[in-house]
Design an enzyme around this catalytic site. Structure first.
Site, PDB file in Angstrom:
ATOM      1  N   GLN A 127       0.883  -1.264   0.107  1.00 23.35           N
ATOM      2  CA  GLN A 127      -0.031  -0.080   0.044  1.00 23.35           C
ATOM      3  C   GLN A 127       0.968   1.199  -0.150  1.00 23.35           C
ATOM      4  O   GLN A 127       0.414   2.403  -0.080  1.00 23.35           O
ATOM      5  CB  GLN A 127      -0.702   0.048   1.312  1.00 23.35           C
ATOM      6  N   HIS A 180      -1.491   1.626  -4.200  1.00 27.32           N
ATOM      7  CA  HIS A 180      -1.746   2.822  -3.989  1.00 27.32           C
ATOM      8  C   HIS A 180      -0.759   3.949  -4.881  1.00 27.32           C
ATOM      9  O   HIS A 180      -0.758   5.144  -4.757  1.00 27.32           O
ATOM     10  CB  HIS A 180      -1.538   3.371  -2.615  1.00 27.32           C
ATOM     11  N   THR A 183       0.666  -3.046   8.704  1.00 29.37           N
ATOM     12  CA  THR A 183      -0.488  -2.431   8.249  1.00 29.37           C
ATOM     13  C   THR A 183      -1.521  -2.421   9.319  1.00 29.37           C
ATOM     14  O   THR A 183      -1.601  -3.431   9.960  1.00 29.37           O
ATOM     15  CB  THR A 183      -0.890  -2.993   6.875  1.00 29.37           C
ATOM     16  N   ALA A 222       9.072  -4.869  12.109  1.00 28.02           N
ATOM     17  CA  ALA A 222       9.429  -5.447  10.808  1.00 28.02           C
ATOM     18  C   ALA A 222      10.857  -5.645  10.625  1.00 28.02           C
ATOM     19  O   ALA A 222      11.345  -6.907  10.349  1.00 28.02           O
ATOM     20  CB  ALA A 222       8.900  -4.988   9.717  1.00 28.02           C
TER      21      ALA A 222
HETATM   22  N1  APR Z   1       7.249  -2.594  11.820  1.00 28.60           N
HETATM   23  C1  APR Z   1       5.899  -2.975  11.720  1.00 28.60           C
HETATM   24  N2  APR Z   1       4.858  -2.286  11.785  1.00 28.60           N
HETATM   25  C2  APR Z   1       4.960  -1.150  12.143  1.00 28.60           C
HETATM   26  C3  APR Z   1       6.116  -0.399  12.554  1.00 28.60           C
HETATM   27  C4  APR Z   1       7.364  -1.191  12.571  1.00 28.60           C
HETATM   28  N3  APR Z   1       8.605  -0.739  12.681  1.00 28.60           N
HETATM   29  N4  APR Z   1       5.812   0.560  13.179  1.00 28.60           N
HETATM   30  C5  APR Z   1       4.652   1.020  13.021  1.00 28.60           C
HETATM   31  N5  APR Z   1       3.864  -0.309  12.544  1.00 28.60           N
HETATM   32  C6  APR Z   1       2.492  -0.358  12.468  1.00 28.60           C
HETATM   33  C7  APR Z   1       1.703   0.288  13.223  1.00 28.60           C
HETATM   34  O1  APR Z   1       1.331  -0.518  14.429  1.00 28.60           O
HETATM   35  C8  APR Z   1       0.252   0.254  12.427  1.00 28.60           C
HETATM   36  O2  APR Z   1      -0.510  -0.839  12.783  1.00 28.60           O
HETATM   37  O3  APR Z   1       2.051  -0.145  11.083  1.00 28.60           O
HETATM   38  C9  APR Z   1       0.854   0.325  11.087  1.00 28.60           C
HETATM   39  C10 APR Z   1       0.447   1.493  10.167  1.00 28.60           C
HETATM   40  O4  APR Z   1      -0.725   1.610   9.911  1.00 28.60           O
HETATM   41  P1  APR Z   1      -1.363   2.721   9.198  1.00 28.60           P
HETATM   42  O5  APR Z   1      -0.639   3.929   9.654  1.00 28.60           O
HETATM   43  O6  APR Z   1      -2.893   2.701   8.993  1.00 28.60           O
HETATM   44  O7  APR Z   1      -0.842   2.547   7.607  1.00 28.60           O
HETATM   45  P2  APR Z   1      -1.555   1.680   6.595  1.00 28.60           P
HETATM   46  O8  APR Z   1      -1.899   0.483   7.167  1.00 28.60           O
HETATM   47  O9  APR Z   1      -0.137   1.484   5.733  1.00 28.60           O
HETATM   48  O10 APR Z   1      -2.538   2.569   5.990  1.00 28.60           O
HETATM   49  C11 APR Z   1      -3.315   2.057   4.754  1.00 28.60           C
HETATM   50  O11 APR Z   1      -4.271   4.449   4.548  1.00 28.60           O
HETATM   51  O12 APR Z   1      -3.976   6.508   4.502  1.00 28.60           O
HETATM   52  C12 APR Z   1      -4.114   5.313   3.656  1.00 28.60           C
HETATM   53  O13 APR Z   1      -3.110   5.421   1.490  1.00 28.60           O
HETATM   54  C13 APR Z   1      -2.700   5.542   2.791  1.00 28.60           C
HETATM   55  O14 APR Z   1      -1.711   3.260   1.959  1.00 28.60           O
HETATM   56  C14 APR Z   1      -2.282   4.006   3.156  1.00 28.60           C
HETATM   57  C15 APR Z   1      -3.526   3.301   3.804  1.00 28.60           C
END
Ligand code: APR
Length: 256
Positions: free
Chosen positions: A103, A121, A190, A233
């Protein structure tokens, strides 16, 4: 202390014929790129997506949207892939059938060396015309922001998918077909809240795949995952590759 990786996960991964990985903003967090939904540091805690990441926002205030993406593009250009991105390149090279669905728009998977991948995306490094959709790599720099399309004069926009916009049919079909046919689905970094990506692990599970989640926090996916490993990760993915005893591209002590 690093988290123990369960033996049955290693056995499942080593025997897997088809693996699909879904990544989100968390995989790039340790490269210094902000995530979206984390309470203090997420972009959506500081900015309103309706004002910055929708076609309506661009129609209302194209300059603001262009400048916000220009700021994010600069942040990304100053950062680089981390050990988690590199570990996924190792997995792609070692496993018989592998697809990475991201994403993220930062392009780090490609930079690290992943090739079997879908950027659901889009990619912030690419620019296209708002009116006619041409992807453009050159335009005349003037004081006007956003700049104008060299073909039709329409305003330029980042080639990313905004809220309320559709994802390419072909990309979606490939991602959902692969999820339906895989035997192991790995969700990394995610919050698993944004559709359609969030539907991929659910479909995989329904079709009989095992599901691994890697995320320091609990998400909606954690309860249905066969393994929910709560750590970063960049700690877990390289450990996973080491336990499999695959050849590795990542250099010890490489960039975090
Ligand atoms: N390793 C793994 N996961 C992590 C780390 C890390 N070091 N740091 C943070 N996280 C996790 C958080 O706990 C959270 O659950 O990454 C996740 C990020 O979530 P979001 O901020 O919601 O991002 P994402 O899931 O990619 O969002 C999806 O939403 O706004 C839109 O288009 C945008 O592609 C994006 C989509």
């Amino acid at each position: 202390m690093s988290l123990q990786i369960p033996d049955d996960l290693i056995t499942t991964l080593a025997a897997a014929e088809r693996v699909v990985v879904l990544t989100g903003a968390g995989i790039s967090a340790e490269s210094g790129v902000p995530t979206f939904r984390e309470a203090q540091t997420g972009l959506w805690a500081q900015y309103d997506p309706r004002e910055l990441a929708t076609p309506q926002a661009f129609a209302r205030n194209p300059r603001l949207v262009w400048e916000w993406y220009a700021w994010r593009r600069k942040l990304i250009q100053q950062a680089k892939p981390n050990l988690a991105h590199h570990a996924l390149v190792d997995l792609e090279q070692a496993l018989p059938t592998f697809l990475l669905v991201t994403q993220n728009i930062d392009g780090f998977h490609w930079l690290a060396g992943s090739r079997d991948m879908i950027e659901l995306h889009g990619n912030i490094a690419r620019t296209r015309c708002y009116e006619e959709g041409h992807v453009v790599s050159w335009w005349e720099e003037t004081d006007e922001l956003p700049p104008r399309c060299p073909h039709c004069g329409g305003p330029l926009r980042p080639d990313v998918v905004w809220f309320g916009e559709g994802i390419s049919e072909q990309a979606l079909r490939s991602a959902f077909d692969a999820a339906a046919a895989c035997d192991l689905f790995i969700s990394v970094g995610t919050s698993a809240m944004v559709q359609p990506a969030a539907g991929l692990p659910l479909l995989a599970k329904r079709m009989g795949a095992r599901v691994l989640e890697i995320n320091p926090a609990q998400t909606a996916l954690s309860v249905i995952a066969d393994w929910s490993l709560q750590d970063k990760a960049s700690n877990l993915l390289p450990q996973l590759v080491r336990r499999l005893d695959f050849p590795t591209n990542a250099i010890d002590g490489a960039e975090q």
